[in-house]
Design a protein around this motif. Structure first.
Motif, mmCIF file in Angstrom:
data_model
loop_
_atom_site.group_PDB
_atom_site.id
_atom_site.type_symbol
_atom_site.label_atom_id
_atom_site.label_comp_id
_atom_site.label_asym_id
_atom_site.label_seq_id
_atom_site.Cartn_x
_atom_site.Cartn_y
_atom_site.Cartn_z
ATOM 1 N N SER A 69 0.855 -1.181 0.000
ATOM 2 C CA SER A 69 0.000 0.000 0.000
ATOM 3 C C SER A 69 0.892 1.232 0.000
ATOM 4 O O SER A 69 1.647 1.453 0.948
ATOM 5 C CB SER A 69 -0.893 -0.002 1.234
ATOM 6 O OG SER A 69 -1.549 1.232 1.339
ATOM 7 N N ASP A 71 -0.141 4.313 0.085
ATOM 8 C CA ASP A 71 -0.742 5.402 0.859
ATOM 9 C C ASP A 71 0.098 5.753 2.083
ATOM 10 O O ASP A 71 0.282 6.925 2.399
ATOM 11 C CB ASP A 71 -2.150 5.038 1.324
ATOM 12 C CG ASP A 71 -3.181 5.230 0.241
ATOM 13 O OD1 ASP A 71 -2.808 5.702 -0.851
ATOM 14 O OD2 ASP A 71 -4.344 4.905 0.474
ATOM 15 N N GLU A 72 0.583 4.741 2.768
ATOM 16 C CA GLU A 72 1.330 5.004 3.996
ATOM 17 C C GLU A 72 2.650 5.729 3.734
ATOM 18 O O GLU A 72 3.215 6.331 4.629
ATOM 19 C CB GLU A 72 1.581 3.704 4.760
ATOM 20 C CG GLU A 72 2.480 2.729 4.014
ATOM 21 C CD GLU A 72 2.535 1.365 4.668
ATOM 22 O OE1 GLU A 72 3.278 1.211 5.648
ATOM 23 O OE2 GLU A 72 1.830 0.467 4.187
ATOM 24 N N TYR A 73 3.139 5.691 2.497
ATOM 25 C CA TYR A 73 4.397 6.347 2.146
ATOM 26 C C TYR A 73 4.175 7.704 1.491
ATOM 27 O O TYR A 73 4.998 8.604 1.631
ATOM 28 C CB TYR A 73 5.217 5.453 1.209
ATOM 29 C CG TYR A 73 5.465 4.101 1.800
ATOM 30 C CD1 TYR A 73 6.360 3.925 2.853
ATOM 31 C CD2 TYR A 73 4.777 2.981 1.344
ATOM 32 C CE1 TYR A 73 6.570 2.685 3.422
ATOM 33 C CE2 TYR A 73 4.982 1.729 1.899
ATOM 34 C CZ TYR A 73 5.876 1.591 2.940
ATOM 35 O OH TYR A 73 6.081 0.359 3.499
ATOM 36 N N ILE A 74 3.067 7.859 0.794
ATOM 37 C CA ILE A 74 2.779 9.117 0.114
ATOM 38 C C ILE A 74 2.045 10.080 1.031
ATOM 39 O O ILE A 74 2.363 11.259 1.099
ATOM 40 C CB ILE A 74 1.980 8.859 -1.181
ATOM 41 C CG1 ILE A 74 2.872 8.070 -2.152
ATOM 42 C CG2 ILE A 74 1.490 10.154 -1.793
ATOM 43 C CD1 ILE A 74 2.182 7.596 -3.395
ATOM 44 N N HIS A 75 1.059 9.572 1.753
ATOM 45 C CA HIS A 75 0.294 10.392 2.689
ATOM 46 C C HIS A 75 0.792 10.108 4.102
ATOM 47 O O HIS A 75 0.108 9.494 4.901
ATOM 48 C CB HIS A 75 -1.201 10.088 2.585
ATOM 49 C CG HIS A 75 -1.758 10.319 1.235
ATOM 50 N ND1 HIS A 75 -1.921 11.571 0.696
ATOM 51 C CD2 HIS A 75 -2.175 9.450 0.277
ATOM 52 C CE1 HIS A 75 -2.424 11.471 -0.513
ATOM 53 N NE2 HIS A 75 -2.585 10.204 -0.801
ATOM 54 N N THR A 76 1.981 10.567 4.387
ATOM 55 C CA THR A 76 2.609 10.250 5.668
ATOM 56 C C THR A 76 1.891 10.888 6.850
ATOM 57 O O THR A 76 2.078 10.461 7.984
ATOM 58 C CB THR A 76 4.089 10.678 5.677
ATOM 59 O OG1 THR A 76 4.166 12.071 5.351
ATOM 60 C CG2 THR A 76 4.895 9.881 4.663
ATOM 61 N N ARG A 78 -1.297 10.815 7.241
ATOM 62 C CA ARG A 78 -2.479 9.999 7.534
ATOM 63 C C ARG A 78 -2.043 8.561 7.811
ATOM 64 O O ARG A 78 -1.103 8.071 7.225
ATOM 65 C CB ARG A 78 -3.428 9.968 6.332
ATOM 66 C CG ARG A 78 -4.132 11.271 6.125
ATOM 67 C CD ARG A 78 -5.166 11.106 5.063
ATOM 68 N NE ARG A 78 -4.607 11.644 3.823
ATOM 69 C CZ ARG A 78 -5.101 11.428 2.631
ATOM 70 N NH1 ARG A 78 -6.142 10.670 2.467
ATOM 71 N NH2 ARG A 78 -4.544 11.971 1.576
ATOM 72 N N ALA A 80 -2.523 4.715 7.395
ATOM 73 C CA ALA A 80 -3.168 3.781 6.475
ATOM 74 C C ALA A 80 -4.033 2.807 7.262
ATOM 75 O O ALA A 80 -3.747 2.496 8.424
ATOM 76 C CB ALA A 80 -2.111 3.008 5.682
ATOM 77 N N SER A 83 -1.049 -1.303 7.238
ATOM 78 C CA SER A 83 0.276 -1.102 6.663
ATOM 79 C C SER A 83 0.598 -2.262 5.726
ATOM 80 O O SER A 83 -0.048 -3.315 5.766
ATOM 81 C CB SER A 83 1.327 -1.025 7.772
ATOM 82 O OG SER A 83 1.496 -2.292 8.369
ATOM 83 N N SER A 84 1.609 -2.066 4.920
ATOM 84 C CA SER A 84 2.033 -3.131 4.001
ATOM 85 C C SER A 84 2.475 -4.374 4.764
ATOM 86 O O SER A 84 2.189 -5.492 4.360
ATOM 87 C CB SER A 84 3.167 -2.640 3.102
ATOM 88 O OG SER A 84 2.697 -1.629 2.251
#
Length: 120
Positions: A69, A71-76, A78, A80, A83-84
Motif C-alpha cells: 500500500s 498510501d502510507e508512504y505518500i500520505h505520511t 495519515r 493507512a 500497513s504493508s
C-alpha cells in the motif's frame, strides 16, 4: 516553455525498502524477480538499494505483486488502514490452519503482555 514545478523531491527510500522486504519475505531472489518482471537485475538492485525511481510500469508491477500500500508512504500525515507489513502478514496467515494460527495467537499474546509489562 516548461512551467512544471521540477523542484518536487520525493524520498523513495521507504517504498524501495518495502519492496525489498516484501521480495525477501516471499523467499524470492532479485534474479527470480528480474525474470518475472522482465527487467535487468542491475536495474532492480538500483531501485531497491540506490533510490533509483522505477518506471511507472515497474512500480505498479511491484506494488501489485507484493501487495504494498503506497498510501502510507505518500500520505505520511495519515495513517493507512493497514500497513504493508500487516497486509503481508494477513496474506501469510491465510495459508495457515487453525492449529498453526493458535501458535501465532499465543505468540502475539505473549508479546503484548511483555510490552504492557515494560510500559508499566
Amino acid at each position: 516553455m516548461d512551467k512544471r514545478n521540477n523542484s518536487f523531491k520525493f524520498d523513495f527510500t521507504p517504498i524501495e525498502q518495502a519492496i525489498k522486504d516484501a521480495r525477501k519475505a516471499r523467499g524470492m531472489t532479485r534474479e527470480q524477480l528480474a525474470n518475472i518482471v522482465d527487467y535487468d537485475i542491475r536495474h532492480l538492485q538500483a531501485v531497491e538499494n540506490e533510490g533509483q525511481y522505477p518506471s511507472i510500469e515497474l512500480f505498479i508491477q511491484l506494488i501489485t505483486m507484493f501487495d504494498i500500500s503506497v498510501d502510507e508512504y505518500i500520505h505520511t500525515d495519515r495513517r493507512a488502514a493497514k500497513s504493508s507489513v500487516r497486509r503481508r502478514l494477513d496474506t501469510s496467515l491465510d495459508r495457515l490452519d487453525d492449529r498453526e494460527l493458535s501458535v501465532i495467537e499465543a505468540t502475539v499474546n505473549g508479546l503484548c503482555k511483555a510490552k504492557e509489562e515494560t510500559e508499566e
